[in-house]
Design an enzyme around this catalytic site. Structure first.
Site, mmCIF file in Angstrom:
data_model
loop_
_atom_site.group_PDB
_atom_site.id
_atom_site.type_symbol
_atom_site.label_atom_id
_atom_site.label_comp_id
_atom_site.label_asym_id
_atom_site.label_seq_id
_atom_site.Cartn_x
_atom_site.Cartn_y
_atom_site.Cartn_z
ATOM 1 N N CYS B 173 0.887 -1.340 0.025
ATOM 2 C CA CYS B 173 -0.063 -0.070 0.153
ATOM 3 C C CYS B 173 0.677 1.151 0.057
ATOM 4 O O CYS B 173 0.307 2.270 -0.242
ATOM 5 C CB CYS B 173 -0.926 -0.096 1.204
ATOM 6 N N HIS B 313 -2.301 8.511 6.025
ATOM 7 C CA HIS B 313 -2.556 7.302 5.086
ATOM 8 C C HIS B 313 -3.950 6.988 5.746
ATOM 9 O O HIS B 313 -4.520 6.426 4.707
ATOM 10 C CB HIS B 313 -1.599 6.301 5.733
ATOM 11 N N GLU B 324 -1.043 5.651 13.223
ATOM 12 C CA GLU B 324 -0.428 6.848 12.641
ATOM 13 C C GLU B 324 -0.468 8.002 13.471
ATOM 14 O O GLU B 324 0.272 8.886 13.353
ATOM 15 C CB GLU B 324 -1.399 7.127 11.165
ATOM 16 N N LYS B 345 -9.118 9.013 1.859
ATOM 17 C CA LYS B 345 -9.418 7.705 1.696
ATOM 18 C C LYS B 345 -11.181 7.619 2.328
ATOM 19 O O LYS B 345 -11.746 6.700 2.262
ATOM 20 C CB LYS B 345 -8.768 6.564 2.569
ATOM 21 N N HIS B 350 -9.602 2.830 -0.191
ATOM 22 C CA HIS B 350 -7.970 2.574 -0.234
ATOM 23 C C HIS B 350 -7.842 1.919 -1.497
ATOM 24 O O HIS B 350 -8.224 0.845 -2.021
ATOM 25 C CB HIS B 350 -7.814 1.438 0.921
ATOM 26 N N PHE B 409 1.521 -3.321 4.113
ATOM 27 C CA PHE B 409 1.956 -4.826 4.586
ATOM 28 C C PHE B 409 3.280 -5.097 4.194
ATOM 29 O O PHE B 409 3.716 -4.612 3.105
ATOM 30 C CB PHE B 409 0.750 -5.903 3.867
#
Lengths: 396, 423
Positions: B173, B313, B324, B345, B350, B409
């Protein structure tokens, strides 16, 4: 010699021939080596499968092993060998500032689940609903993490604590070329001082053969050495499982920590020839010019796959240059896809370090090389697209 | 006269072209209008049946010609559309871009429908190699190319005349941000005067949705789809799978000024730090994300006090938003309460491999337009996350510098620092 020359201080190799530098050197310099080809597993295709490997030697935690399928294990294992070889394994300070570039495809699917879905489809008319039904209930939740391309790098970070930065390049042989080229450029420019770069490919899965055979690239029928497959049935490629990782450092960084240097990496050249317009031959010739091969006899460690058009063009280029003596290692290991270029560089560095060339892997097509190689050309011409070459030279 | 070299003596990197596609529409203008009016692109899934699925909404891009043609075809079209807009804006030839290509895109796989077709075409009755046995007779270059990881970039390179071997990358991501970082680094090394960085993701297939679902990463909200993505809310319950693309034309400031191009913003700094804690979870102390933010600031030559807005993010997963916040509050201290932090987002979902590029594009537009897009669906604030999330409604504000975060990830953390003007 310059402080930011790119030098190789660690090599990690795994293939059908075994694991480690000694095993590879021994098998590749043997006069009459035993073939590692297996033609029974996926007839009419042949592969070079992995030998037995005790994964726990590089991946000690069972929990880590369980999260990976063979492809990730193989890459993580080869990366561990390279770190060991460079004296970096367990060096927290250096691993935490080390930059990682991995050339990767994807991991293995669960063949049993896929087959169960396909077999059930013969009784059903609502395939998409069947797909939802089976995938939601039968997929192992963490399998996704064993398949994602960047999770080989992720596992290397987790198992070996390499955490400076982590980037994964995709795109068959070209990914391996770009990984080495970018790593070398980062060191030369001072953007990085020490890097781990490499890739792995696990061919022992029908899907991994499928991605070649959808365009008819695989050799069918009796095995032949790489250069002699032009007239054989099929597309000429025989694949293998394997991995190659390199520890690259700036000369200054390697010397400061007093490490043995196998070889230096000189110019790395890459390209995207427009093959459909017949530009491969001229593009390869330009790449060879860019890597500036020195005068005198030079060993050419070729990543040729056996794919007809690409292999023929590479053969014509090398044979047209009297100074070059080619060795196509895929005759011994099979084609290692993303790992092909790092593997070629590793074999070039080994030959320079050990002061001897590999004997011909195919006496009919590869001429003898006597003496001590001072420089070696490494090539990877993609079976379908993308090309790369590098010059590997004696350390000083 | 602007400095052409940065604080470390490297070429300053400008952005001279931007292109975007998301579930909100094609092109910057439509996207910006929707984004600043707080509109959601999340909708019920119609691309495939939703039987047996716990998550039934997504931010898929359903209005392109390739939207129903599989992940490879759609990812290509998304990338092409964004790249065309960006190159046109930058004023380069659409078929002779003349710089390298860095493409962030999802890992490719044989589409299930192609797999089924092979199975049905095979002669053998039962065998695990049955699909393989039909492969060479299929004779479909399209299906073959859909399984080659380098093919989308190869086609883009052919279409736009980018130079050299195109790089296709994945940092999960964070991929879109990494593509930009690679372009910035290439220009800084003096390898090129310009680069095309694209993030594109058209991989919202049933299997992709199920895979994320099995990892408990997705929202299972059964209310209105537009309300499902709610970053920083107390009741956030996962991200919403989405598609999209963005392309940036990156160019040395020197080259941009010399040809009289309009400078849309400056890519000041990039930072990354990988995490060795777990495949999907961050180290509990947040040190890798903190390290990535600090590395980006250091690379940009800016202090914490000089960041005016954070494009988060902000995935809307319980884990990400908490971590975050931890990393931002650690880096910025008390001042984080007064820095606007919003998540695109909340509206576009996402977009995975594309997210970092799309959010960089929106960050640059935020500075140019002087408008901060909101975090929508912020009805139930998480008291543990004390941020000014620009709740629900856009805010007019002069923003000179942006930090954009991307975490993925596999321990991937990449941050970009952008500025409105050169210095």
């Amino acid at each position: 010699m310059a402080p930011r020359d790119v030098v190789i201080t660690g090599i990690g190799l795994v293939s059908s021939l075994g694991e480690g530098n000694d095993a590879h050197w021994e098998k590749l310099t043997a006069e009459d080596p035993a073939s590692t080809v297996n033609s029974e597993r996926f007839p009419p295709y042949s592969i070079h499968p992995l030998p037995e490997i005790d994964w726990s030697l590089q991946i000690p935690k069972r929990g880590d092993l369980r999260q990976m399928e063979t492809w990730q294990r193989l890459g993580t294992y080869a990366a561990g060998l390279a770190l060991d070889d460079a004296g970096l394994k367990g060096d927290e300070a250096l691993c935490s500032t080390m930059d990682l570039v991995v050339a990767a495809g994807g991991g293995e699917r669960d063949g049993n689940v896929d087959m169960a879905i396909l077999e059930a489809s013969t009784q059903r008319k609502d395939f998409d609903v069947l797909l939802n039904e089976k995938l939601t209930t039968e997929l192992r939740p963490t399998l996704f993490l064993a398949q994602l391309s960047n999770l080989l790098a992720g596992n290397i970070s987790i198992v070996h604590k390499v955490t400076g930065s982590s980037r994964t390049f995709m795109g068959e042989e070209g990914a391996g070329v770009s990984a080495v080229e970018t790593a070398a450029a980062r060191i030369r420019s001072g953007q990085s001082t020490h890097m781990l770069v490499g890739g792995a490919f696990q061919t022992d899965h029908p899907d991994m053969l499928l991605t070649y055979e959808l365009n008819g690239y695989l050799l069918r029928g009796p095995w032949q050495p790489v250069w002699q497959r032009q007239k054989s049935e099929g597309g000429g490629v025989v694949t293998g499982s394997g991995g190659a990782f390199l520890v690259l450092e700036s000369r200054e960084h390697a010397e400061q920590r007093g490490r043995k240097i196998y070889a230096s990496i000189g110019p790395v050249a890459s390209g995207r020839a427009r093959r459909s317009r017949g530009e491969l031959a001229s593009a390869l010739s330009e790449l060879l010019d860019k890597v500036a091969v020195p005068s005198g006899p030079v060993l050419a460690i070729s990543g040729a796959s056996g794919a007809h058009a690409a292999t023929e063009a590479e053969k014509a280029l090398i044979d047209g240059n009297d100074a070059l003596a080619k060795r196509a290692f895929s005759s011994r290991t099979g084609h290692l896809k993303e790992a092909q270029f790092p593997f070629a560089i590793a074999l070039a560095a080994l030959a320079i370090d050990r002061g001897a060339a590999y004997p011909s892997f195919d006496a009919d097509s590869e001429k003898p090389f006597t003496g001590k190689p001072q420089a070696a050309l490494a090539t990877a011409v993609g079976y379908h697209q993308f090309e790369g070459m590098a010059l590997v030279t004696a350390p000083a | 006269m602007a400095n052409l070299k940065d604080h470390l003596g490297r070429p300053v990197v400008a952005v001279t072209g931007i292109g975007v596609v998301t579930s909100l529409g094609i092109g910057k203008a439509d996207n910006w209008a929707a984004l600043t009016s707080g509109q959601s692109g999340i909708h019920p899934i119609t691309r495939f049946p939703i039987d047996h699925l716990n998550t039934q909404m997504a931010g898929t891009v359903d209005f392109l010609e390739s939207s129903s043609k599989g992940a490879a075809a759609l990812t290509y079209e998304l990338a092409e559309s964004a790249a065309r807009e960006a190159i046109e804006e930058a004023g380069f030839n659409e078929d002779d871009f003349g710089g390298p290509l860095f493409l962030a895109s999802p890992p490719v796989e044989l589409d299930w429908h192609d797999r089924l077709a092979l199975f049905e075409a095979a002669d053998e009755e039962t065998s695990n190699n049955r699909v393989l046995s039909a492969a060479r007779r299929l004779n479909s270059p399209e299906v073959f190319e859909s399984t080659q990881f380098g093919s989308i970039a190869d086609r883009l390179a052919e279409t736009f005349g980018t130079t050299g071997l195109p790089i296709t990358l994945s940092t999960a991501c964070a991929s879109g941000a990494t593509a930009i970082q690679l372009g910035v680094e290439a220009i800084r090394r003096g390898e090129c005067e310009r680069a095309l960085a694209i993030g594109a993701d058209g991989s919202a297939t049933a299997e992709a949705l199920i895979r994320f679902s099995l990892l408990s990463a997705l929202s299972t909200n059964s209310g209105p789809p537009s309300k499902a993505s709610k970053p920083f809310s107390k009741d956030r319950d996962g991200f919403v799978l989405a598609e999209g693309s963005a392309a940036l034309v990156l160019e040395s400031l020197e080259s941009a000024l010399a040809r009289g191009a309009e400078v849309l913003g400056i890519l000041r700094g990039c930072g990354e730090k990988s995490d060795d804690f777990h495949r999907t979870r961050s180290k509990p102390d947040g040190s890798p994300a903190i390290g990535a933010v600090k590395a980006a600031l250091a690379d940009a030559g800016l202090s914490e006090d000089e960041i005016g807005y954070v494009n988060a993010h902000g995935t809307s997963t319980p884990e990400n938003d908490k971590m975050e916040y931890l990393s931002l509050s650690t880096v910025f201290g008390e001042r984080i309460k007064s820095i606007p932090v919003s998540s695109n987002k909340s509206m576009i979902g996402h977009t995975l491999s594309a997210a970092g590029a799309i959010e960089a594009a929106f960050s640059l537009m935020t500075m140019r337009e002087g408008v901060i897009p909101p975090t929508i669906n912020y009805d139930n604030p998480d008291p543990a996350i004390d941020l000014d999330v620009v709740p629900n409604v856009k805010r007019v504000a002069q923003v000179n510098t942006v930090l954009s975060n991307s975490f993925g990830f596999g321990g991937q953390n990449t941050c970009l620092v952008m500025a409105r003007e050169p210095v």
